[in-house]
Motif scaffolding. Sequence first.
Motif, short mmCIF file in Angstrom:
data_model
loop_
_atom_site.label_atom_id
_atom_site.label_comp_id
_atom_site.label_asym_id
_atom_site.label_seq_id
_atom_site.Cartn_x
_atom_site.Cartn_y
_atom_site.Cartn_z
N ILE A 164 75.84 37.65 4.44
CA ILE A 164 74.59 37.27 5.10
C ILE A 164 74.88 36.09 6.03
CG2 ILE A 164 73.05 38.14 3.29
CD1 ILE A 164 72.83 35.27 2.22
N LEU A 224 69.82 32.83 7.47
CA LEU A 224 69.10 33.42 6.33
C LEU A 224 69.34 32.61 5.07
CD1 LEU A 224 67.28 35.61 5.20
CD2 LEU A 224 69.30 37.05 4.91
N ARG A 263 67.02 29.80 4.74
CA ARG A 263 65.67 30.14 4.31
C ARG A 263 65.55 30.14 2.79
NH1 ARG A 263 63.07 35.15 7.30
NH2 ARG A 263 61.25 34.28 6.25
N SER A 307 59.34 38.26 3.75
CA SER A 307 60.10 38.35 5.00
C SER A 307 61.58 38.06 4.76
CB SER A 307 59.51 37.37 6.02
OG SER A 307 60.35 37.24 7.13
N ALA A 308 61.88 36.99 4.04
CA ALA A 308 63.27 36.59 3.81
C ALA A 308 64.03 37.66 3.01
CB ALA A 308 63.32 35.24 3.08
N GLN A 354 64.80 40.64 5.23
CA GLN A 354 65.98 40.37 6.06
C GLN A 354 67.26 40.41 5.22
OE1 GLN A 354 65.43 36.66 8.07
NE2 GLN A 354 64.19 37.56 9.69
N TYR A 355 67.16 39.90 4.03
CA TYR A 355 68.32 39.88 3.14
C TYR A 355 68.81 41.31 2.87
CZ TYR A 355 71.13 39.15 -1.05
OH TYR A 355 72.16 39.14 -1.96
N GLU A 369 68.39 43.92 4.65
CA GLU A 369 68.95 44.48 5.89
C GLU A 369 70.38 43.98 6.11
OE1 GLU A 369 66.35 43.61 9.19
OE2 GLU A 369 64.64 44.52 8.17
N GLN A 370 70.59 42.68 5.96
CA GLN A 370 71.92 42.12 6.21
C GLN A 370 72.94 42.60 5.19
OE1 GLN A 370 72.08 37.90 7.08
NE2 GLN A 370 70.30 38.03 8.44
#
Length: 143
Positions: free
Chosen positions: A88, A92, A95, A127-128, A131-132, A134-135
């Motif tokens: 990651i 990110l 966050r 949201s975080a 994204q996590y 996804e990464q």
Amino acid sequence: MTTFSKQESVANKLITMRKSIGQLESLGPVNGVRLESIPQIGLVAERILTLLHDLAFEINTQTAAAFLSDSPHTATAAFRAATKAGVIDAALTARFTSADEPHHTRFQLCLDIDPADAAKIACDGLSAYGQYTEQVSCWIAQG
């Protein structure tokens, strides 16, 4: 008993994370008014945020193992190790590590005192962790 590779294990945890994120989204808006009028939403949101935190810790520890001589013992150390391993990105990680407590703990602490703040924390956590996932998924695809 089936033995999973590290990537398969991480992929299975990501499935659980995505399902959990979907469950939190399916609750509808987690806002101050709803948190006060329907207390069960707060309980469910807190539990899902806790599960997401625990799964991220496991993934971070597992994926960064090759880069560490010792497993990280804190979530902050695990997120930083995952960044070091290229799983990651640093933005990110910030966050998840910039606050004193993880999302689920901050959410629970604010729930009774300031439901509007709790709602903001839940939204940021959603949201975080989105994204996590996804990464980490991109990292697996590259691997």
